[in-house]
Design a protein around this motif. Structure first.
Motif, PDB file in Angstrom:
ATOM      1  N   GLY A  40       0.966  -1.254  -0.143  1.00 55.24           N
ATOM      2  CA  GLY A  40      -0.041  -0.107  -0.167  1.00 55.24           C
ATOM      3  C   GLY A  40       0.858   1.203  -0.083  1.00 55.24           C
ATOM      4  O   GLY A  40       0.547   2.080  -0.894  1.00 55.24           O
ATOM      5  N   HIS A  41       1.908   1.189   0.782  1.00 53.36           N
ATOM      6  CA  HIS A  41       2.713   2.264   0.969  1.00 53.36           C
ATOM      7  C   HIS A  41       3.550   2.749  -0.439  1.00 53.36           C
ATOM      8  O   HIS A  41       3.606   3.529  -1.205  1.00 53.36           O
ATOM      9  CB  HIS A  41       3.951   2.034   2.067  1.00 53.36           C
ATOM     10  CG  HIS A  41       4.993   3.195   2.030  1.00 53.36           C
ATOM     11  ND1 HIS A  41       4.754   4.411   2.521  1.00 53.36           N
ATOM     12  CD2 HIS A  41       6.115   3.032   1.607  1.00 53.36           C
ATOM     13  CE1 HIS A  41       5.922   5.123   2.293  1.00 53.36           C
ATOM     14  NE2 HIS A  41       6.755   4.550   1.700  1.00 53.36           N
ATOM     15  N   GLU A  42       4.042   1.603  -1.159  1.00 53.39           N
ATOM     16  CA  GLU A  42       4.536   1.605  -2.405  1.00 53.39           C
ATOM     17  C   GLU A  42       3.913   1.876  -3.352  1.00 53.39           C
ATOM     18  O   GLU A  42       4.237   2.861  -4.433  1.00 53.39           O
ATOM     19  CB  GLU A  42       5.304   0.169  -2.711  1.00 53.39           C
ATOM     20  CG  GLU A  42       6.649  -0.226  -1.974  1.00 53.39           C
ATOM     21  CD  GLU A  42       6.858  -1.552  -2.130  1.00 53.39           C
ATOM     22  OE1 GLU A  42       6.107  -2.266  -2.732  1.00 53.39           O
ATOM     23  OE2 GLU A  42       7.899  -1.889  -1.626  1.00 53.39           O
ATOM     24  N   ALA A  47      -4.846   6.297   2.459  1.00 51.05           N
ATOM     25  CA  ALA A  47      -4.719   5.452   3.765  1.00 51.05           C
ATOM     26  C   ALA A  47      -6.004   4.778   4.397  1.00 51.05           C
ATOM     27  O   ALA A  47      -5.895   3.915   5.137  1.00 51.05           O
ATOM     28  CB  ALA A  47      -4.399   6.645   4.838  1.00 51.05           C
ATOM     29  N   ALA A  48      -7.115   5.403   3.871  1.00 51.09           N
ATOM     30  CA  ALA A  48      -8.334   4.808   4.279  1.00 51.09           C
ATOM     31  C   ALA A  48      -8.505   3.508   3.605  1.00 51.09           C
ATOM     32  O   ALA A  48      -9.310   2.487   4.282  1.00 51.09           O
ATOM     33  CB  ALA A  48      -9.618   5.663   4.002  1.00 51.09           C
ATOM     34  N   ALA A  52      -8.898  -0.253   5.504  1.00 43.46           N
ATOM     35  CA  ALA A  52      -9.896  -1.118   5.104  1.00 43.46           C
ATOM     36  C   ALA A  52      -9.299  -2.789   4.565  1.00 43.46           C
ATOM     37  O   ALA A  52      -9.852  -3.628   5.058  1.00 43.46           O
ATOM     38  CB  ALA A  52     -10.730  -0.716   3.928  1.00 43.46           C
ATOM     39  N   VAL A  53      -8.310  -2.620   3.856  1.00 38.67           N
ATOM     40  CA  VAL A  53      -7.711  -3.775   3.708  1.00 38.67           C
ATOM     41  C   VAL A  53      -7.174  -4.289   4.939  1.00 38.67           C
ATOM     42  O   VAL A  53      -7.346  -5.738   5.112  1.00 38.67           O
ATOM     43  CB  VAL A  53      -6.502  -3.495   2.596  1.00 38.67           C
ATOM     44  CG1 VAL A  53      -5.538  -4.899   2.278  1.00 38.67           C
ATOM     45  CG2 VAL A  53      -6.920  -3.064   1.340  1.00 38.67           C
ATOM     46  N   ALA A  54      -6.469  -3.880   5.799  1.00 44.43           N
ATOM     47  CA  ALA A  54      -6.087  -4.253   7.036  1.00 44.43           C
ATOM     48  C   ALA A  54      -7.217  -4.953   7.885  1.00 44.43           C
ATOM     49  O   ALA A  54      -7.153  -6.135   8.570  1.00 44.43           O
ATOM     50  CB  ALA A  54      -5.274  -3.276   7.976  1.00 44.43           C
ATOM     51  N   ALA A  55      -8.347  -4.264   7.822  1.00 48.41           N
ATOM     52  CA  ALA A  55      -9.562  -4.632   8.869  1.00 48.41           C
ATOM     53  C   ALA A  55     -10.072  -5.923   8.023  1.00 48.41           C
ATOM     54  O   ALA A  55     -10.566  -6.855   8.739  1.00 48.41           O
ATOM     55  CB  ALA A  55     -10.594  -3.412   8.748  1.00 48.41           C
ATOM     56  N   SER A  56     -10.242  -6.158   6.683  1.00 50.91           N
ATOM     57  CA  SER A  56     -10.548  -7.320   6.194  1.00 50.91           C
ATOM     58  C   SER A  56      -9.698  -8.583   6.396  1.00 50.91           C
ATOM     59  O   SER A  56     -10.071  -9.587   6.576  1.00 50.91           O
ATOM     60  CB  SER A  56     -10.465  -7.156   4.585  1.00 50.91           C
ATOM     61  OG  SER A  56     -10.886  -8.085   3.866  1.00 50.91           O
ATOM     62  N   ILE A  57      -8.335  -8.106   6.433  1.00 55.06           N
ATOM     63  CA  ILE A  57      -7.305  -9.376   7.032  1.00 55.06           C
ATOM     64  C   ILE A  57      -7.663  -9.665   8.103  1.00 55.06           C
ATOM     65  O   ILE A  57      -7.676 -10.878   8.611  1.00 55.06           O
ATOM     66  CB  ILE A  57      -6.013  -8.962   6.605  1.00 55.06           C
ATOM     67  CG1 ILE A  57      -5.630  -8.685   5.245  1.00 55.06           C
ATOM     68  CG2 ILE A  57      -4.893  -9.888   7.223  1.00 55.06           C
ATOM     69  CD1 ILE A  57      -4.239  -7.963   4.873  1.00 55.06           C
ATOM     70  N   VAL A  58      -7.843  -8.801   9.355  1.00 63.13           N
ATOM     71  CA  VAL A  58      -8.159  -9.377  10.468  1.00 63.13           C
ATOM     72  C   VAL A  58      -9.474  -9.763  10.961  1.00 63.13           C
ATOM     73  O   VAL A  58      -9.536 -10.693  11.666  1.00 63.13           O
ATOM     74  CB  VAL A  58      -8.006  -7.896  11.657  1.00 63.13           C
ATOM     75  CG1 VAL A  58      -8.386  -8.128  12.912  1.00 63.13           C
ATOM     76  CG2 VAL A  58      -6.524  -7.319  11.624  1.00 63.13           C
TER      77      VAL A  58
END
Length: 67
Positions: A40-42, A47-48, A52-58
């Protein structure tokens, strides 16, 4: 490193090595989160969207543990 050292000063901390990609659900989740954050950084993704991607993984981890 200096900030980490300063934070740990006066505290009893034990570090232990955990073999990567060992099949442990939390380890695998942490790896997926790290990869998603780097990509995502690259790719300069908003950021939103990254959150959302991180929340989906968790959520996927939580769902798998509830089953």
């Amino acid at each position: 490193m200096q900030r980490i050292r300063h934070t740990l000063l006066g505290r009893k901390v034990r570090f232990s090595w955990v073999r990567g990609h060992s099949g442990h659900p939390l380890n695998e989740c942490a790896d997926r989160l790290a990869v998603a954050a780097r990509r995502g950084h690259e790719a300069q993704i908003d950021a939103a969207v990254q959150r959302a991607v991180a929340a989906s993984i968790v959520a996927e981890l939580i769902d798998s543990r509830a089953a």
